[in-house]
Design an enzyme around this catalytic site. Structure first.
Site, PDB file in Angstrom:
ATOM      1  CB  SER A  73      -0.940   0.013   1.204  1.00  0.00           C
ATOM      2  OG  SER A  73      -0.209   0.224   2.388  1.00  0.00           O
ATOM      3  CB  VAL A  75       0.612   5.106   3.998  1.00  0.00           C
ATOM      4  CG1 VAL A  75       1.214   5.579   5.311  1.00  0.00           C
ATOM      5  CG2 VAL A  75      -0.260   6.206   3.399  1.00  0.00           C
ATOM      6  CB  CYS A  76       2.439  -0.014   4.044  1.00  0.00           C
ATOM      7  SG  CYS A  76       1.018  -0.046   5.147  1.00  0.00           S
ATOM      8  CB  THR A  77       5.270   1.420  -0.339  1.00  0.00           C
ATOM      9  OG1 THR A  77       4.500   0.244  -0.629  1.00  0.00           O
ATOM     10  CG2 THR A  77       6.520   1.434  -1.206  1.00  0.00           C
ATOM     11  CB  ALA A  80       8.632  -0.644   4.057  1.00  0.00           C
TER      12      ALA A  80
END
Length: 183
Positions: A73, A75-77, A80
């Site tokens: 996703s 925001v998650c990318t 990370a």
């Protein structure tokens, strides 16, 4: 005969509703771990199917655990990749970085490979470890996602810092590095 089966069906439904209500109230009552709390030990599979046990790292180095909702996703990318881009700084601070969510070992492997992530991604089916840390769900209308929270665990196994911001994934790494550099 129909009345009896309707009564049985209603009784079964009532039992299910009571169970769901009880479980939900237990989850809602769980507190998020805070500074000074002992981190719960856990064992999860990483992106390669290997066991990761938190106890193996306590006493050796600080552990940074970031909980994130979903591989790939937006925001998650960003989150990370912010940890990836600062990975050398975490090594300099003697801090191990790991990401955790309910995704599969296979989805973690694909995410790690695509984004060239140098740290382990741990699969938490059923979000049990997420629950042990007390990370809250975020509701967006009818949709609910697991929370986004980062914890720093000291060498003594206790939480020394935490940061929560659901929409600013890349801010997690910045805040943790600010904390680590102040120590």
């Amino acid at each position: 005969m129909k009345i009896k089966s309707k009564k049985s069906a209603l009784a079964a439904l009532a039992m299910v509703l009571c169970t769901v209500t009880f479980s939900a109230s237990k989850v809602a009552a769980q507190e998020t771990l805070k500074k000074g709390d002992k981190a719960p030990n856990f064992t999860l599979k990483d992106q390669d199917g290997n066991d990761f046990q938190l106890a193996d790292h306590i006493g050796k180095q600080k552990v940074v655990i970031f909980f994130y909702p979903k591989d790939e996703s937006a925001v998650c990318t960003k989150e990370a990749c912010a940890f990836r881009d600062a990975y050398a700084k975490y090594n300099d601070a003697n801090a191990l970085v790991v990401g955790i969510n309910g995704g599969t070992v296979e989805s973690h492997k694909a995410f790690q490979s695509k984004e060239h992530l140098p740290f382990q991604l741990l699969s938490d089916p059923g979000n049990q470890v997420l629950g042990m840390f007390g990370v809250k769900e975020q509701a967006f209308g009818e949709m609910k996602l697991t929370g986004r929270e980062t914890f720093v665990i000291g060498k003594d196994g206790k939480i020394v810092y935490s940061f929560r911001d659901f929409m600013k994934g890349d801010e997690h790494s910045k805040q943790v590095l600010t904390y680590l550099n102040s120590k």
